[in-house]
Design a protein around this motif. Sequence first.
Motif, short mmCIF file in Angstrom:
data_model
loop_
_atom_site.label_atom_id
_atom_site.label_comp_id
_atom_site.label_asym_id
_atom_site.label_seq_id
_atom_site.Cartn_x
_atom_site.Cartn_y
_atom_site.Cartn_z
N ILE A 171 -1.26 6.77 1.30
CA ILE A 171 -2.66 6.35 1.40
C ILE A 171 -2.95 5.79 2.78
CG2 ILE A 171 -4.25 4.54 0.63
CD1 ILE A 171 -3.43 5.16 -2.21
N ILE A 178 -0.89 16.50 -3.55
CA ILE A 178 -1.73 15.30 -3.66
C ILE A 178 -3.03 15.50 -2.89
CG2 ILE A 178 -1.90 12.85 -3.12
CD1 ILE A 178 1.08 12.62 -3.58
N ARG A 179 -4.13 15.34 -3.59
CA ARG A 179 -5.47 15.40 -2.99
C ARG A 179 -6.23 14.14 -3.41
NH1 ARG A 179 -2.89 18.57 -0.89
NH2 ARG A 179 -3.20 20.84 -0.58
N ARG A 180 -6.23 13.13 -2.55
CA ARG A 180 -6.82 11.84 -2.91
C ARG A 180 -8.31 11.84 -2.62
NH1 ARG A 180 -2.27 10.64 0.15
NH2 ARG A 180 -0.48 9.90 -1.06
N GLN A 190 -3.05 8.62 5.24
CA GLN A 190 -4.26 9.44 5.15
C GLN A 190 -5.44 8.74 5.79
OE1 GLN A 190 -4.91 11.28 1.33
NE2 GLN A 190 -7.08 11.60 1.72
N GLU A 226 3.03 15.58 -0.59
CA GLU A 226 1.84 15.21 0.19
C GLU A 226 1.11 16.45 0.71
OE1 GLU A 226 0.33 12.33 1.18
OE2 GLU A 226 1.56 11.07 -0.12
N TRP A 258 -7.61 0.84 -2.00
CA TRP A 258 -6.55 0.22 -1.20
C TRP A 258 -7.07 -0.27 0.16
CZ3 TRP A 258 -2.02 -1.30 -2.98
CH2 TRP A 258 -1.58 -0.75 -4.19
N THR A 263 0.85 -1.20 0.00
CA THR A 263 0.00 0.00 0.00
C THR A 263 0.88 1.24 0.00
OG1 THR A 263 -1.63 -1.20 1.32
CG2 THR A 263 -1.86 1.21 1.21
N LEU A 266 -10.38 6.59 -4.14
CA LEU A 266 -9.01 6.09 -4.30
C LEU A 266 -8.54 5.43 -2.99
CD1 LEU A 266 -6.40 5.76 -5.82
CD2 LEU A 266 -5.78 8.11 -5.20
N LEU A 267 -8.89 6.03 -1.87
CA LEU A 267 -8.57 5.40 -0.59
C LEU A 267 -9.29 4.06 -0.46
CD1 LEU A 267 -8.85 8.42 1.92
CD2 LEU A 267 -6.81 7.57 0.76
#
Length: 445
Positions: free
Chosen positions: A389, A407-409, A392, A403, A417, A385, A413-414
């Motif tokens: 991720i 990066i804005r997940r 977060q 980060e 995983w 992983t 997307l979270l």
Amino acid sequence: MKKIKFTAGRVEEFACESGKSQSFLWDTASPGLGLRVTANGAKSYIFQGKLNGSTIRLTIGDPRTWDIAKAQAEARRLKVLIDNGQDPRKVKADALAAEKAARDAQEAAIAAEHDRRLRESVTLGDVWSEYIDDRIATREKGWSGHHIAAHRKIIQEGGQPRKRSPKPTKAGPLWSLSKLRLIDLTTERIEAWAKEEAKIRPSSARLAWRLLKAFMNWCASHKTYSSLVNTNPTKSARTRESLGKEKRRHDVLQREMLQSWFDAVRKIGNPVIAAYLQVLLLTGARREELAALKWTDVNFQWGSIKLSDKVEDFRMVPLTPFVAQLLTKLPRRNDYVFSSPTSKSGRIAEPRIAHNEAVAAAGLPKLTLHGLRRSFATLSEWIETPKGIAAQIQGHAPQGVREQNYIRRPLDLLRVWHVKIEAWILEQAQVDIPPLAAPLRVVAG
């Protein structure tokens, strides 16, 4: 100048002449005493005289509050001052200044006496509860229910009955200092306290020291207690050396321990605690932010959980399939997901006892509730992983420039995983996942 002998009737009848802004009537009995009336009917007694060749005029007062005799007496007093070469205006200003100086001196004496009594009486224990209430009132970031409880426990008297144990409570590390006056909390006294507490309970003493240090900083900036705390006595190299550094904990569930842990936890008699412990491992959440979870924070339709966060105000994490099944089976007694009918707060208060018993029954090494959070981070690496991720999901502050700034997940997307992490952990634990009655919206990974 029109002069007459002032009588109540004449004062009452006197009016401003037509076309003028003000008119004057002068008293024959008291030189300098006059009555002024304006076009709108406002009346006042005045005094007029000459000082050093210049005419000065002063207002005495309203005829409704000053009778004629008092106005005449005041005019005579002002006339005496002028005859003696004194300016009545300066005399009045000096008198007011003297009165103010006397009041200031009296207030300063009262404040000094209050400060003396405060110095001689106020103790650490007296102010500690006020400190907690102030921090709660200001909603300072980071003061969770757990943090507040830690502040109260660290200074508790001890000897009180416990709910779940026949043994009474122990006195907190700061109890021995609680009866001391703030002015007696010197560097030397704190150093002696640290040396003794480090022999008995170093971990608790280190926590108490950190909390006490923040408390003393608060006192130093407080309008009432700043005079009692000139310097922070907790900031001492000897105190730091006595308490030592906190050892890093290494309690963690390894892959080969998962089956034993799940078997033991799922046998816990309280289904709420059993579910809580499993969700704690599968989300990597902090113990208190999960314990405070409410049903309104769980969205079964869109597969999300809203958690209070230590770094931000809150964070959104995926509601994974197995966690969703655990939650749907829980009773809805009140607002809290992990509710308790016996707890004052309405939610579970101390799942640690049941967890310790389950860990011991499984023959596993000692494992704390925070160790489950550590386990999530460790186990997530088995399926490679991405670190960002996992961090977060767990609510860790972003590390590094990318980060933090780029990066804005999105939640989906979270989820990709997080579902993989959950499935792998359950596979290693040999836990069967029955199909959902109403599948969650999950993005395939």
